[in-house]
Design a protein around this motif. Sequence first.
Motif, PDB file in Angstrom:
ATOM      1  N   PRO A 164      -1.285   1.494  12.139  1.00 15.57           N
ATOM      2  CA  PRO A 164      -2.372   1.090  11.241  1.00 15.57           C
ATOM      3  C   PRO A 164      -2.466   2.061  10.064  1.00 15.57           C
ATOM      4  O   PRO A 164      -2.443   3.275  10.254  1.00 15.57           O
ATOM      5  N   HIS A 165      -2.565   1.534   8.848  1.00 16.88           N
ATOM      6  CA  HIS A 165      -2.551   2.398   7.688  1.00 16.88           C
ATOM      7  C   HIS A 165      -3.222   1.723   6.501  1.00 16.88           C
ATOM      8  O   HIS A 165      -3.446   0.513   6.489  1.00 16.88           O
ATOM      9  N   VAL A 166      -3.541   2.557   5.506  1.00 17.17           N
ATOM     10  CA  VAL A 166      -3.964   2.065   4.196  1.00 17.17           C
ATOM     11  C   VAL A 166      -2.883   2.487   3.213  1.00 17.17           C
ATOM     12  O   VAL A 166      -2.613   3.688   3.057  1.00 17.17           O
ATOM     13  N   LEU A 167      -2.256   1.513   2.580  1.00 13.67           N
ATOM     14  CA  LEU A 167      -1.144   1.781   1.673  1.00 13.67           C
ATOM     15  C   LEU A 167      -1.676   2.057   0.266  1.00 13.67           C
ATOM     16  O   LEU A 167      -2.419   1.252  -0.301  1.00 13.67           O
ATOM     17  N   VAL A 168      -1.318   3.210  -0.300  1.00 11.71           N
ATOM     18  CA  VAL A 168      -1.769   3.607  -1.633  1.00 11.71           C
ATOM     19  C   VAL A 168      -0.566   4.044  -2.459  1.00 11.71           C
ATOM     20  O   VAL A 168       0.536   4.238  -1.923  1.00 11.71           O
ATOM     21  N   LYS A 169      -0.772   4.208  -3.754  1.00 12.80           N
ATOM     22  CA  LYS A 169       0.321   4.646  -4.620  1.00 12.80           C
ATOM     23  C   LYS A 169       0.621   6.129  -4.433  1.00 12.80           C
ATOM     24  O   LYS A 169       1.785   6.553  -4.472  1.00 12.80           O
ATOM     25  N   ASP A 170      -0.426   6.924  -4.285  1.00 14.50           N
ATOM     26  CA  ASP A 170      -0.271   8.378  -4.197  1.00 14.50           C
ATOM     27  C   ASP A 170      -1.308   8.906  -3.214  1.00 14.50           C
ATOM     28  O   ASP A 170      -2.511   8.700  -3.419  1.00 14.50           O
ATOM     29  N   THR A 171      -0.873   9.593  -2.180  1.00 15.97           N
ATOM     30  CA  THR A 171      -1.809  10.003  -1.132  1.00 15.97           C
ATOM     31  C   THR A 171      -2.735  11.130  -1.588  1.00 15.97           C
ATOM     32  O   THR A 171      -3.881  11.207  -1.154  1.00 15.97           O
ATOM     33  N   THR A 172      -2.265  12.018  -2.467  1.00 17.76           N
ATOM     34  CA  THR A 172      -3.144  13.070  -2.977  1.00 17.76           C
ATOM     35  C   THR A 172      -4.248  12.467  -3.833  1.00 17.76           C
ATOM     36  O   THR A 172      -5.431  12.826  -3.697  1.00 17.76           O
ATOM     37  N   ALA A 173      -3.875  11.545  -4.714  1.00 13.11           N
ATOM     38  CA  ALA A 173      -4.882  10.859  -5.527  1.00 13.11           C
ATOM     39  C   ALA A 173      -5.848  10.080  -4.642  1.00 13.11           C
ATOM     40  O   ALA A 173      -7.047   9.991  -4.935  1.00 13.11           O
ATOM     41  N   ALA A 174      -5.333   9.520  -3.555  1.00 12.54           N
ATOM     42  CA  ALA A 174      -6.194   8.771  -2.637  1.00 12.54           C
ATOM     43  C   ALA A 174      -7.205   9.683  -1.962  1.00 12.54           C
ATOM     44  O   ALA A 174      -8.367   9.313  -1.778  1.00 12.54           O
ATOM     45  N   SER A 230      -3.726  -2.277   6.502  1.00 13.72           N
ATOM     46  CA  SER A 230      -2.892  -3.132   7.361  1.00 13.72           C
ATOM     47  C   SER A 230      -3.672  -3.685   8.543  1.00 13.72           C
ATOM     48  O   SER A 230      -3.327  -4.733   9.075  1.00 13.72           O
ATOM     49  N   HIS A 231      -4.697  -2.984   8.990  1.00 12.83           N
ATOM     50  CA  HIS A 231      -5.496  -3.366  10.142  1.00 12.83           C
ATOM     51  C   HIS A 231      -6.957  -3.000   9.873  1.00 12.83           C
ATOM     52  O   HIS A 231      -7.256  -2.158   9.034  1.00 12.83           O
ATOM     53  N   ALA A 232      -7.841  -3.604  10.650  1.00 15.21           N
ATOM     54  CA  ALA A 232      -9.236  -3.170  10.651  1.00 15.21           C
ATOM     55  C   ALA A 232      -9.363  -1.967  11.589  1.00 15.21           C
ATOM     56  O   ALA A 232      -8.729  -1.925  12.642  1.00 15.21           O
ATOM     57  N   PHE A 233     -10.149  -0.977  11.195  1.00 13.22           N
ATOM     58  CA  PHE A 233     -10.382   0.198  12.050  1.00 13.22           C
ATOM     59  C   PHE A 233     -11.639   0.901  11.586  1.00 13.22           C
ATOM     60  O   PHE A 233     -12.135   0.662  10.470  1.00 13.22           O
ATOM     61  N   GLN A 234     -12.154   1.777  12.408  1.00 11.13           N
ATOM     62  CA  GLN A 234     -13.237   2.677  12.055  1.00 11.13           C
ATOM     63  C   GLN A 234     -12.800   4.096  12.376  1.00 11.13           C
ATOM     64  O   GLN A 234     -12.183   4.329  13.428  1.00 11.13           O
ATOM     65  N   ALA A 235     -13.117   5.025  11.492  1.00 12.41           N
ATOM     66  CA  ALA A 235     -12.682   6.413  11.660  1.00 12.41           C
ATOM     67  C   ALA A 235     -13.887   7.342  11.690  1.00 12.41           C
ATOM     68  O   ALA A 235     -14.859   7.143  10.961  1.00 12.41           O
ATOM     69  N   LYS A 253       6.260  12.513   7.686  1.00 14.34           N
ATOM     70  CA  LYS A 253       7.104  12.860   8.837  1.00 14.34           C
ATOM     71  C   LYS A 253       6.265  13.105  10.093  1.00 14.34           C
ATOM     72  O   LYS A 253       6.785  13.042  11.215  1.00 14.34           O
ATOM     73  N   PHE A 254       4.991  13.387   9.899  1.00 12.62           N
ATOM     74  CA  PHE A 254       4.149  13.770  11.023  1.00 12.62           C
ATOM     75  C   PHE A 254       3.192  12.658  11.462  1.00 12.62           C
ATOM     76  O   PHE A 254       2.305  12.885  12.269  1.00 12.62           O
ATOM     77  N   ILE A 255       3.390  11.467  10.916  1.00 12.71           N
ATOM     78  CA  ILE A 255       2.521  10.347  11.303  1.00 12.71           C
ATOM     79  C   ILE A 255       2.597  10.049  12.802  1.00 12.71           C
ATOM     80  O   ILE A 255       1.555   9.899  13.457  1.00 12.71           O
ATOM     81  N   ALA A 297      -5.679   5.677  12.180  1.00  9.09           N
ATOM     82  CA  ALA A 297      -4.994   5.107  11.021  1.00  9.09           C
ATOM     83  C   ALA A 297      -4.455   6.244  10.170  1.00  9.09           C
ATOM     84  O   ALA A 297      -4.776   7.421  10.393  1.00  9.09           O
ATOM     85  N   ALA A 298      -3.633   5.892   9.196  1.00  7.37           N
ATOM     86  CA  ALA A 298      -3.095   6.872   8.251  1.00  7.37           C
ATOM     87  C   ALA A 298      -3.249   6.330   6.843  1.00  7.37           C
ATOM     88  O   ALA A 298      -3.310   5.112   6.634  1.00  7.37           O
ATOM     89  N   ILE A 299      -3.312   7.225   5.876  1.00  7.41           N
ATOM     90  CA  ILE A 299      -3.247   6.862   4.466  1.00  7.41           C
ATOM     91  C   ILE A 299      -1.860   7.245   3.992  1.00  7.41           C
ATOM     92  O   ILE A 299      -1.480   8.428   4.065  1.00  7.41           O
ATOM     93  N   THR A 300      -1.078   6.263   3.541  1.00  6.03           N
ATOM     94  CA  THR A 300       0.347   6.466   3.281  1.00  6.03           C
ATOM     95  C   THR A 300       0.736   5.883   1.926  1.00  6.03           C
ATOM     96  O   THR A 300       0.018   5.053   1.358  1.00  6.03           O
ATOM     97  N   ASP A 301       1.904   6.297   1.430  1.00  9.18           N
ATOM     98  CA  ASP A 301       2.417   5.702   0.192  1.00  9.18           C
ATOM     99  C   ASP A 301       3.591   4.762   0.467  1.00  9.18           C
ATOM    100  O   ASP A 301       4.305   4.360  -0.445  1.00  9.18           O
ATOM    101  N   ARG A 302       3.788   4.418   1.740  1.00  7.16           N
ATOM    102  CA  ARG A 302       4.840   3.491   2.150  1.00  7.16           C
ATOM    103  C   ARG A 302       4.401   2.803   3.436  1.00  7.16           C
ATOM    104  O   ARG A 302       3.607   3.364   4.200  1.00  7.16           O
ATOM    105  N   PRO A 303       4.893   1.604   3.703  1.00  8.80           N
ATOM    106  CA  PRO A 303       4.530   0.928   4.952  1.00  8.80           C
ATOM    107  C   PRO A 303       5.051   1.717   6.155  1.00  8.80           C
ATOM    108  O   PRO A 303       6.161   2.275   6.118  1.00  8.80           O
ATOM    109  N   VAL A 304       4.251   1.771   7.214  1.00 10.30           N
ATOM    110  CA  VAL A 304       4.649   2.449   8.448  1.00 10.30           C
ATOM    111  C   VAL A 304       4.266   1.569   9.627  1.00 10.30           C
ATOM    112  O   VAL A 304       3.487   0.622   9.499  1.00 10.30           O
ATOM    113  N   ASP A 305       4.820   1.876  10.788  1.00 14.11           N
ATOM    114  CA  ASP A 305       4.591   1.062  11.979  1.00 14.11           C
ATOM    115  C   ASP A 305       3.342   1.492  12.729  1.00 14.11           C
ATOM    116  O   ASP A 305       3.341   1.566  13.970  1.00 14.11           O
TER     117      ASP A 305
END
Length: 486
Positions: free
Chosen positions: A93-103, A38-43, A71-73, A83-91
Amino acid sequence: MNAARALLRQWPLDPRDALPLSLWDAASIAAATGGRASHAFQASGVEMDSRDVRPGDVFVALKGEAMDGHKFIPAAFAKGAVAAITDRPVDFPHVLVKDTTAALHALAHAARERSGAVRIAVTGSVGKTGVKEAIFTALDRASRGAAHRSVRSYNNHVGVPLSLARLPARAQFGVFEMGMNHQGEIAPLADHVRPHVALITTIAPAHIENLGSMEAIADEKSQIFTGLVEGGTAIIPADSEYADRMIANARGLGVKVVTFGRSAHADVRLLDAIPSANGGSLVTADLGTARLCYSVAEPGEHWVANSLGVMAAVRAAGGDLASAGLALAEMGGLKGRGARFSIEAAGGKALLVDESYNANPASMRATLKALGQTPAHRRIAVLGSMKELGDFAEGFHAQLADPLQDAKIDHVILVGDEMRALAAELGRRSANSLGFAPQFAHCQTPVEAIAALDDFGLIHGDAVLVKGSNSVGLGRLVSHYTSAPS
């Protein structure tokens, strides 16, 4: 001057210098996971527990059977997540994936593939965390900070990929711990890491409740060799009753085998070990092509054996053996795994040895023997129940009476239901034996154990061992006497 400018224009001289300084950025995470940023970032880090997030981390919102990390984002970002790696859009910065464990798994594999680091995997029934830390310390010293390892005991189906995802692109070495409770758990971890070197510390009846036999434990631990890269090295304890079985398992996979121990046929063989003034040992080892003399700061014969495995792993990884010797000489005990404290006692100070994180029959015997060799006015052992022994529990607990007597422990405080068998055995020996028999008390909780130790009364020169399975909670007793965080 012109020559100097020409050299500068050739920068980077080392291919690693062309690799990114940040651990991850939005584009690389999206590419590794097949997600959308959703955004550019460096981690600078990767974390799965919002309580442990540090500024600069990317938070992986894992979903378990009982808990959803999404729930803890907000809490993760409040602690500094970028940023977060998520399986749903959040408010956020995040990377949206199908499954966070697989990610997380995909991120781990991408970290492995982009790095040229030599990867070392460590497992075993006893001592794997300490050996992992010793190998890391040796390689980190030699590489001037370019080594990476699993932190704490991140050694399961979540901790191993998380530790691998944290592997910096510029790392030269990576050391990963692998644990198991049930059959079939080691091979997937080894497949994540794909180590160049895989070491088994020892085989003991830890988790025998779930595995059923010592042979099954040896076979399951041997599964670490299934992940070895072509040309990889399996390092096996030659003194184990199950050494031949593990060697056969490794050779069946076509990998190189290196053994270590006291055995005359060990590839890294103990020649001599004498006690040193600081409580550790001065070790002389034969490595086949050379002899090596070094000090081990950690007390106990088990650490002499551990040190041989460390040397074998460092050599197989292409590390520096002199740095390994210095690392072993300087290592202190880890929290819950041998940390030593000077605590208040009547008339002065007493020694408290913190082994409260884990316990099984082999480690109990080793640490009781080390306590017996510790100079002290009196020797006291606070022993918590050993878990996951199943139908073998009563026998294994009762059998600790012999090492307690052999070490001439003056007083024993037993904690937990499983320790009833040892209390009964000690009671019989106190009533019938004409030789040495320790005094003992049996209680149920760490709070009761604190009261029992206070009633006994520590005096100057005492040495206290605190050991038990982590679930018994004896870390609370250690904290009570050391004022250290539990």
